[in-house]
Motif scaffolding. Structure first.
Motif, mmCIF file in Angstrom:
data_model
loop_
_atom_site.group_PDB
_atom_site.id
_atom_site.type_symbol
_atom_site.label_atom_id
_atom_site.label_comp_id
_atom_site.label_asym_id
_atom_site.label_seq_id
_atom_site.Cartn_x
_atom_site.Cartn_y
_atom_site.Cartn_z
ATOM 1 N N UNK A 1 -5.089 12.169 5.760
ATOM 2 C CA UNK A 1 -4.823 12.369 7.188
ATOM 3 C C UNK A 1 -3.317 12.453 7.449
ATOM 4 N N UNK A 2 -2.556 11.592 6.789
ATOM 5 C CA UNK A 2 -1.099 11.623 6.957
ATOM 6 C C UNK A 2 -0.542 12.970 6.501
ATOM 7 N N UNK B 1 -1.070 6.590 7.123
ATOM 8 C CA UNK B 1 -1.401 6.157 5.764
ATOM 9 C C UNK B 1 -2.068 4.790 5.756
ATOM 10 N N UNK B 2 -1.789 3.972 6.788
ATOM 11 C CA UNK B 2 -2.337 2.618 6.868
ATOM 12 C C UNK B 2 -3.419 2.497 7.934
ATOM 13 N N UNK C 1 -6.962 8.105 4.512
ATOM 14 C CA UNK C 1 -5.832 7.930 5.423
ATOM 15 C C UNK C 1 -4.599 8.664 4.926
ATOM 16 N N UNK C 2 -4.393 8.666 3.604
ATOM 17 C CA UNK C 2 -3.251 9.397 3.052
ATOM 18 C C UNK C 2 -3.457 10.906 3.278
ATOM 19 N N UNK D 1 5.533 4.085 2.051
ATOM 20 C CA UNK D 1 4.243 3.793 2.679
ATOM 21 C C UNK D 1 3.108 3.786 1.653
ATOM 22 N N UNK D 2 3.233 4.611 0.616
ATOM 23 C CA UNK D 2 2.185 4.712 -0.411
ATOM 24 C C UNK D 2 2.824 4.522 -1.789
ATOM 25 N N UNK E 1 -5.304 -2.660 8.756
ATOM 26 C CA UNK E 1 -4.276 -1.732 8.294
ATOM 27 C C UNK E 1 -4.121 -1.868 6.786
ATOM 28 N N UNK E 2 -4.514 -0.846 6.060
ATOM 29 C CA UNK E 2 -4.285 -0.792 4.632
ATOM 30 C C UNK E 2 -4.388 0.656 4.196
ATOM 31 N N UNK E 3 -3.838 0.939 3.016
ATOM 32 C CA UNK E 3 -3.804 2.317 2.542
ATOM 33 C C UNK E 3 -5.146 2.679 1.920
ATOM 34 N N UNK F 1 10.554 17.419 12.028
ATOM 35 C CA UNK F 1 9.534 16.668 12.761
ATOM 36 C C UNK F 1 10.184 15.901 13.906
ATOM 37 N N UNK G 1 -1.757 -3.661 -1.011
ATOM 38 C CA UNK G 1 -2.753 -2.778 -0.402
ATOM 39 C C UNK G 1 -2.285 -2.233 0.936
ATOM 40 N N UNK G 2 -1.454 -3.008 1.608
ATOM 41 C CA UNK G 2 -0.937 -2.561 2.909
ATOM 42 C C UNK G 2 0.574 -2.839 2.948
ATOM 43 N N UNK H 1 7.705 8.509 2.543
ATOM 44 C CA UNK H 1 6.302 8.671 2.151
ATOM 45 C C UNK H 1 5.931 7.679 1.057
ATOM 46 N N UNK I 1 1.917 6.129 -5.190
ATOM 47 C CA UNK I 1 2.402 7.497 -5.357
ATOM 48 C C UNK I 1 1.344 8.551 -5.633
ATOM 49 N N UNK J 1 -1.305 15.591 9.125
ATOM 50 C CA UNK J 1 -0.373 15.529 10.268
ATOM 51 C C UNK J 1 0.970 16.137 9.857
ATOM 52 N N UNK J 2 1.419 15.810 8.658
ATOM 53 C CA UNK J 2 2.704 16.339 8.187
ATOM 54 C C UNK J 2 2.696 17.855 8.180
#
Lengths: 291, 317
Positions: free
Chosen positions: A33-34, B100-101, A30-31, A123-124, A24-26, B88, B69-70, A120, A127, A37-38
């Motif tokens: 993909x997020x 995101x992860x 993946x961003x 999680x990131x 699990x990491x950013x 949502x 990183x995570x 958001x 930015x 989904x949004x």
């Protein structure tokens, strides 16, 4: 009930094997993909895209029907020429892009309005990937949906009046056909960048739509000589050249004098330049301001 | 472990957080206590990089949050239960964060169950009660199974069951060796949930330490004495650090010496006592006295105008 059933649950949840979260990491994909989904988890997306397709295809259908009723419009034009194809596609490009403007603005301003941007960015926290991912998703969705709508318009137009079906070997036809999706995509990114700067849905949508429908037209029509240097740089006017025939650009130049004519690709480059400058400004603002 | 060094946040001329340094250690629940506007939320927002410090720095496990990183696997934060798009569903919100992860659906389902959201996970957040919103925020905080949890007013809007659930959960998480940093305006809740306290007033840390120590230090010892010789006793007790009040004839409230000292003085003078009761302070009293001190300190410390004017200004704010 809740207390008794959920109280022991933390043990399971917290002590669950770490393997679920291994890796699990950013990462940027993946961003993206997020953001994907949004976009598809909001009803406004389906409404604006549905409306956009209806507007793009609907105007083409009206144009084709009017040609069928008044076939003298076809005189002097080769079947499937750029002029005929653009007469089919261009009416939709006046109003159709506005639905994408709303969609693109909402991807950013909707997050500010609801406060979900704080989730958001937690999680990131770097930015910028968030802004970049929004650009990727909005550009992809806008381009694909506009291209599909353009394809439907051409099929429908060709079915109503066979002479309107594009002749792909005729000069400028491929550019005119793809120019619509390219123009709409750039305009959507323009709205996204403005949204990231203004952080407000109403302000962004009214500014961009006002610019496209009112401000640029006013500047094009006001007979004041210094405006000749401004007109070629107006974002929507310049960008729309990518979907215009050389004859149309020439005619426009006659009653809206310009100091220089950047041409279809040059004009599109000017719109992309606006998008780039605004996105850089938006990135700086996103990085430096508190969320 | 959360470490803040000279952390400062100014908004224009207002200083929300004023040069604070503190450490929140793992394995315990640390309560962050202070009146509204004291700087709790601003401090927590700086920990997760939503607000940028005007000066100083804060790290979690030695790393700045925006360099992780995570981040979701390091720090889980509930800062604002409304930080969700109301259009949502709860599940979609958690999925976007998880994506995101690269965190999978399995973990999303786990935190939904863990937070007791199973029955509403597929409903849009628009219709959620405040308590359900808090549970969703806690689910989001737990998504990455983080070592550190930062919860701003987590029991806000929860029903008594929910409050008990949060209390059990945070104690359990701390028991596993995680760092739990929790703010609340419910002082009674802090007293039963937190192991350590960090008290903030007007942007400054005014007190920190184990809960019992903070209460002990902040509360003046009060002894209630009932005696037919109250007046004589009051005269004998008088001293520089002693305040004696007489709320009714024959009853004294003595602030300063403890019960043993009062009893010995009375015995030495051969005065009869009918009651000698130490009155212990509550967290609420401690809190009031601590934050009251801050207001006084700030009013006098500005060094301009008359103290009276400044006090009026402080109150007006």
């Amino acid at each position: 009930m809740t207390a008794t059933t959920t109280a022991p649950a933390p043990a399971d949840g917290a002590r669950r094997p770490r393997s679920t979260l291994d890796g699990a990491r950013v990462t940027f994909p993946r961003v993206v993909r997020a953001e994907w989904i949004k976009l598809w988890s909001l009803r406004s997306t389906y409404w604006t895209l549905g409306l956009a397709v209806v507007l793009l295809v609907g105007f083409a259908a009206i144009g084709a029907i009017s040609v069928k009723e008044f076939p003298e419009q076809l005189e002097g034009q080769a079947d499937g020429s750029a002029a005929l194809v653009s007469s089919l596609l261009q009416p939709g490009l006046i109003i159709g892009p506005l639905a994408f403007v709303v969609l693109a603005a909402l991807t950013v301003t909707g997050e500010y309005a609801t406060g979900s941007l704080r989730s958001t960015l937690t999680a990131v926290p770097t930015r910028l990937p968030v802004l970049a991912a929004k650009v990727v998703v909005v550009a992809a969705v806008t381009f694909v949906v506009t291209t599909v709508a353009t394809g439907l318009s051409l099929l429908l137009g060709g079915a109503i009046v066979p002479a309107l079906a594009p002749d792909w070997n005729a000069p400028d036809v491929p550019r005119i056909v793809l120019g619509g999706p390219l123009y709409v995509t750039a305009l959507a990114l323009f709205a996204l960048a403005v949204g990231a700067l203004l952080r407000n849905t109403a302000a962004t949508v009214s500014l961009v739509i006002g610019l496209v429908l009112v401000i640029e037209n006013a500047l094009n029509l006001i007979p004041w000589e210094p405006l000749e240097y401004v007109r070629p740089l107006l974002p929507a006017t310049a960008g729309a050249a990518i979907a215009s025939t050389p004859e149309q650009l020439e005619q426009m130049g006659e009653f809206m004098p310009v100091a220089f004519q950047p041409g279809p690709w040059g004009g599109y480059g000017i719109l992309l330049g606006w998008v780039a400058v605004l996105l850089v400004a938006a990135a700086v603002r996103l990085r430096t301001r508190d969320a | 472990m959360i470490e803040a060094q000279s952390l400062t946040k100014r908004y224009g001329r207002t200083t929300a957080v004023d040069d604070i340094s503190f450490t929140v250690r793992p394995g315990a629940v640390t309560g962050f206590l202070g009146p509204n506007g004291a700087g709790k939320s601003t401090t927590m927002r700086m920990v997760v990089g939503l607000d940028r410090p005007s000066h100083g720095s804060v790290t979690v496990s030695g790393t700045r949050y925006d360099r992780m990183h995570a981040p979701l696997t390091e720090v889980g934060a509930l800062l604002d239960a409304k930080a969700v798009h109301p259009g949502r569903t709860a599940r979609q919100h958690l999925r976007t964060l998880a994506a995101t992860h690269g965190i999978g659906t399995k973990r999303v389902n786990e935190v939904i169950e863990l937070a007791g959201l199973g029955s509403v996970a597929n409903k849009r957040v628009k219709g959620f009660s405040l308590g359900m919103g808090q549970r969703l925020g806690i689910a989001a905080a737990l998504l990455g199974d983080p070592h550190t949890l930062i919860l701003d007013e987590p029991v806000n809007g929860l029903d008594p069951e929910g409050v008990a659930w949060v209390r059990t959960l945070v104690k359990h998480l701390a028991g596993e060796g995680r760092t739990v940093f929790l703010s609340s305006h419910l002082m009674s809740e802090m007293a039963v949930t937190a192991d350590h306290l960090l008290v903030i007033g007007r942007g400054r840390i005014v007190e920190q330490g184990p809960v019992q120590d903070v209460i002990g230090r902040a509360t003046r010892t009060t002894v209630r004495v009932r005696s037919p010789h109250a007046t004589e006793l009051a005269a004998l007790l008088a001293g520089p650090d002693v305040v004696v009040e007489a709320p009714e004839p024959g009853l004294l409230e003595v602030h300063g010496p403890n019960a043993a000292a009062v009893g010995e003085i009375a015995a030495a003078a051969r005065l009869v006592l009918h009651e000698l009761t130490p009155v212990s302070g509550s967290l609420e009293e401690a809190y009031m006295s601590l934050t009251a001190d801050v207001v006084e300190y700030r009013s006098g410390g500005d060094g301009q105008g008359s103290p009276t004017d400044l006090t009026a200004t402080e109150v007006a704010r």
